[in-house]
Design a protein around this motif. Structure first.
Motif, PDB file in Angstrom:
ATOM      1  N   GLY A 111      -0.969  -2.642 -10.891  1.00 32.95           N
ATOM      2  CA  GLY A 111      -1.066  -3.673  -9.869  1.00 32.95           C
ATOM      3  C   GLY A 111      -0.267  -3.216  -8.664  1.00 32.95           C
ATOM      4  N   SER A 112       0.401  -4.118  -7.992  1.00 32.40           N
ATOM      5  CA  SER A 112       1.114  -3.744  -6.772  1.00 32.40           C
ATOM      6  C   SER A 112       2.260  -2.766  -7.050  1.00 32.40           C
ATOM      7  CB  SER A 112       1.640  -4.995  -6.061  1.00 32.40           C
ATOM      8  OG  SER A 112       2.492  -5.733  -6.922  1.00 32.40           O
ATOM      9  N   THR A 115       0.953   0.532  -8.609  1.00 32.19           N
ATOM     10  CA  THR A 115       0.300   1.378  -7.603  1.00 32.19           C
ATOM     11  C   THR A 115       1.330   2.102  -6.756  1.00 32.19           C
ATOM     12  OG1 THR A 115      -1.650  -0.052  -7.528  1.00 32.19           O
ATOM     13  CG2 THR A 115      -1.262   1.360  -5.623  1.00 32.19           C
ATOM     14  N   ALA A 135      -6.550   0.587  -9.379  1.00 32.82           N
ATOM     15  CA  ALA A 135      -5.679  -0.474  -8.883  1.00 32.82           C
ATOM     16  C   ALA A 135      -6.405  -1.808  -8.803  1.00 32.82           C
ATOM     17  CB  ALA A 135      -5.137  -0.094  -7.509  1.00 32.82           C
ATOM     18  N   HIS A 137      -5.943  -3.820  -6.218  1.00 35.78           N
ATOM     19  CA  HIS A 137      -6.176  -4.106  -4.808  1.00 35.78           C
ATOM     20  C   HIS A 137      -6.181  -2.787  -4.039  1.00 35.78           C
ATOM     21  CE1 HIS A 137      -5.319  -8.356  -5.518  1.00 35.78           C
ATOM     22  NE2 HIS A 137      -4.217  -7.988  -6.138  1.00 35.78           N
ATOM     23  N   TYR A 139      -4.708  -0.836  -0.727  1.00 34.34           N
ATOM     24  CA  TYR A 139      -3.391  -0.937  -0.126  1.00 34.34           C
ATOM     25  C   TYR A 139      -3.365  -0.292   1.251  1.00 34.34           C
ATOM     26  CZ  TYR A 139      -1.952  -2.800  -4.521  1.00 34.34           C
ATOM     27  OH  TYR A 139      -1.845  -3.606  -5.607  1.00 34.34           O
TER      28      TYR A 139
END
Length: 412
Positions: A111-112, A115, A135, A137, A139
């Motif tokens: 995730g954030s 990543t 991932a 999302h 980025y």
């Protein structure tokens, strides 16, 4: 998998939350006949699968112990302070494996925070090593930068296994295996020239490519960002620079959007490589916004719409004088031969007589600033032509070829 192409794929993840996903991908890779090395960058709960390199080892590589990190986690809500240790530890761990010849590809899942850890390790590997970030999302560029990594977006959160996400993981495993199986080309035979280009200078850059081909040079073009170019210079892959469109100088030093790129224009100088700079596209500041959303300082400037959400602003005297000062300072410190080739009739497709950004007075002020600041050892050649004219392109190619030969980099 082809016979004789067994590769080692490193898997990097926080195994306390992404362990099941990592284990699934690991098994898929092994089923294809490749080896894996699993690295655990988690810090809180127990790992869901067995790691080959433990979180304790990663923390030590980051400069502290896992116990110390756990104590910090109890005292602060600033997770990034803790994660930064694991980012650095993971990057050093992966680089050590690469130096030992144990990395044919790197895949990370996260995730954030995951990543940030995965991308940090990927950016520490040389260009050409397959890197796949799975991932939740996409980025910003500041995180991913211009690395040759691939981001694969998950259709759902990475929490356990299920028929939807398992298919994504299987595809990711297949992708990293396929990338790692590709045979690298042999060593280059001809000198390699790195060039910069932008849409408004592309016709000239394409002409240059053909001229360099006939002169015995290979070339590679970088569009709007030269971070990878600088990496290749440092690695000894590039033999010379044709900086035809250094437009990012405005974004770095005038707009101050990319502070991490303040070393722009320095790599070739440190290496002593021949370097020709052309002020291509310096007639414009490019903003990724619609015309109606322009920041107040730009609302009364000359503008050009390059698309619905890309607006170009004509540079002024003050901005180009800043660029002249930066350019001269860096060229003056170069240890290799350098020259600035200046087209007197415009810097881009829209900076010519009758077009939106034509402003010879502003360009002339830029030329004056360069002349005042450049040392005698750096040539500045004025050409009475537009940047896209055949005559200008031929002169630029001739100047580079002459400089490269003087620097003992001769085409084959």
């Amino acid at each position: 998998m082809k016979k004789g192409t067994v590769r080692t794929i490193v898997l990097l993840a926080t195994l306390d939350t992404k362990g099941l996903a990592t284990g699934y991908i690991r098994d898929q890779i092994r089923a294809r006949g490749h080896k894996t090395i699993v690295i655990d960058a988690g810090i809180l709960d127990k790992p869901e699968v067995q790691a080959d390199i433990s979180r304790e080892e990663v923390a030590r590589a980051g400069g502290t112990s896992l116990d110390e990190l756990l104590l910090r986690a109890q005292k602060t809500s600033d997770r990034m302070q803790i994660i930064q240790v694991m980012i650095e530890g993971a990057a050093r761990t992966v680089k050590k494996l690469y130096d030992q010849g144990k990395v044919d590809g790197l895949l990370s899942v996260g995730g954030s925070m995951g990543t940030a850890i995965g991308v940090g390790a990927m950016k520490n590997l040389p260009l050409g090593i397959p890197k796949l970030m799975v991932a939740t999302h996409f980025y910003p560029q500041a995180l991913v930068s211009e690395s040759d990594l691939t981001v694969m977006q998950c259709p759902a959160d990475i929490m356990g296994l299920n028929p939807v996400i398992n298919f994504t993981f299987a595809q990711a495993a297949s992708a990293i295996c396929a990338m790692a199986e590709v045979k690298r080309e042999g060593k280059k035979i001809r000198p390699l020239v790195a060039m910069t280009g932008l849409g408004v200078t592309t016709p000239a850059v394409m002409k240059l490519q053909k001229l360099f081909e006939t002169m015995g040079y290979d070339n590679v073009v970088f569009h709007g960002n030269s971070e990878v170019m600088d990496e290749l210079v440092e690695e000894g892959v590039i033999d010379g620079i044709m900086d035809f469109s250094p437009q990012e100088l405005l974004r770095i030093f005038v707009m101050k959007e990319w502070p991490w790129r303040k070393s722009r224009l320095e790599s070739a100088g440190r290496k002593g490589l021949p370097q020709v700079i052309v002020p291509g596209s310096l007639d414009m500041i490019v903003l990724r916004v619609a015309k109606d959303n322009l920041p107040t300082p730009y609302k009364n400037r000359k503008i050009y719409m390059h698309g619905p959400f890309i607006t170009a602003i004509r540079t002024n005297v003050e901005e180009l004088n800043q660029v002249a000062e930066i350019m001269a300072d860096k060229m003056n410190r170069s240890t290799g031969p350098g020259a600035v080739v200046f087209p007197l009739r415009g810097f881009s497709a829209i900076d010519k007589e009758g077009f939106a950004f034509y402003d010879p007075q502003t360009n002339g002020s830029f030329l004056k600033g360069l002349k005042e600041k450049l040392k005698k050892g750096v040539e500045i050649i004025e050409v009475d032509a537009h940047i896209l004219d055949d005559a200008f392109v031929k002169e630029v190619a001739r100047i580079y070829d002459s400089m490269a030969k003087r620097a003992m980099i001769r085409p084959g």
